[in-house]
Design an enzyme around this catalytic site. Sequence first.
Site, short mmCIF file in Angstrom:
data_model
loop_
_atom_site.label_atom_id
_atom_site.label_comp_id
_atom_site.label_asym_id
_atom_site.label_seq_id
_atom_site.Cartn_x
_atom_site.Cartn_y
_atom_site.Cartn_z
N GLY A 1 -6.24 -3.71 7.59
CA GLY A 1 -7.21 -2.63 7.58
C GLY A 1 -8.36 -2.77 8.56
N ARG B 1 -14.82 -6.13 -0.56
CA ARG B 1 -14.26 -5.72 0.74
C ARG B 1 -13.58 -4.35 0.62
NH1 ARG B 1 -8.80 -4.33 2.50
NH2 ARG B 1 -8.61 -4.83 4.69
N THR C 1 0.88 -1.18 0.00
CA THR C 1 0.00 0.00 0.00
C THR C 1 0.91 1.22 0.00
OG1 THR C 1 -1.79 -1.06 1.17
CG2 THR C 1 -1.59 1.30 1.50
N THR D 1 -0.71 1.71 6.97
CA THR D 1 -0.65 0.52 6.14
C THR D 1 -0.63 -0.71 7.04
OG1 THR D 1 0.66 -0.77 4.58
CG2 THR D 1 1.88 0.81 5.94
N GLY D 2 -1.43 -1.69 6.70
CA GLY D 2 -1.48 -2.89 7.54
C GLY D 2 -2.84 -3.54 7.46
N GLY E 1 -11.16 -1.63 2.69
CA GLY E 1 -10.26 -1.56 3.84
C GLY E 1 -10.26 -0.19 4.50
N ASP E 2 -9.20 0.06 5.24
CA ASP E 2 -9.08 1.32 5.98
C ASP E 2 -8.59 2.48 5.10
OD1 ASP E 2 -6.61 -0.20 5.79
OD2 ASP E 2 -5.70 1.41 6.97
#
Length: 334
Positions: free
Chosen positions: A252, A226, A198, A249-250, A228-229
């Site tokens: 989410g 889906r 990301t 980043t990670g 994410g964050d």
Amino acid sequence: MNRPYYPVLVILVLLIAACNSQADKSKIAEHLPVPFEYALVLHGGAGSMNFENFPEPRQQHYKHSLDSALQLGLDVLEKGGGSIDAVELVIRCMEDNSLFNAGKGAVFTSEGKNEMDASIMTGEDLNAGAVAGVTNIKNPISAARAVMEQSKHVMLAGEGASVFAEEVGLEIVDPSYFYTKHSFESFQRAIEKEKHGTVGCVALDRNGNLCAGTSTGGMTNKKYGRIGDSPIIGAGTYANNRTCGVSGTGHGEFFMRWIVAYDISALMEYKGMDVEEAAQLVVMDKLVKAGGSGGVICLDRYGRPAMVTNTAGMFRAYGNSDGDRVVAIFNLMR
Ligand code: ASP
């Protein structure tokens, strides 16, 4: 009291108040850091990359890409450009680079498709824009910026986002553009070996304005639909001139539930923490206890960075108007 003394008394009180406020101001000034004229920090994803198993030429390839993206952004800021232009340019450059999980290099969903998310936020006015689940916009970060600047909304998703992007003149591509051998192979091996990457950027310009942005293909093998964050303001991206700018980043799902980016800003605003303390608390304590892996890059309003990850590494780079420069992949600044 005798009437003629009143004006003298008032003047005395005003003089004392003025002296005190001068003293307060210089006391504050002594303790404030001198801001950098401009600064920029970026990331290219966090993950379990391991120094020993990461071939040296590949490390150099990543570092070179991080360094050139950093330079692009610093050049914009050096010339007096706005933080939003620097952030958009840096992220577009990383979206066009298939090394990263954003734009061209976006990972595949469990159905073998590419669905991308991106967001951007300006710290001066807390304005924000985002796109989610887009499949044919070449540079999702520019679509996020267009949503912010050219619509009344904060987030557009799926088909509607693509129609809007086309209407405002952004480049639309055939979804096959996002097929890269590397992300397809990592999709096939998804369960044991996920692709990270990301991308995100935070910049502070000469006018003292912060901007943060994030762009991603999401998590490898994610379920269709889906989100994410990364496109969620407050979770994966946040900017506020009073505190800091953040891009995460990670994993989410954890960044959304722990409202990671906003939490860092709130700890600074309400608890008076500095940016490093706030980022450490959220990433190394709260997220670790929750079981959420990942990292953040942040810049405070003085241009000081925090680059914190609870994973083995995070592709990252930082530079400022004083010529300080860091490009690193692993913990311990390697
Ligand atoms: N945070 C991104 C997501 O959950 C993925 C990542 O940063 O690796 O979509």
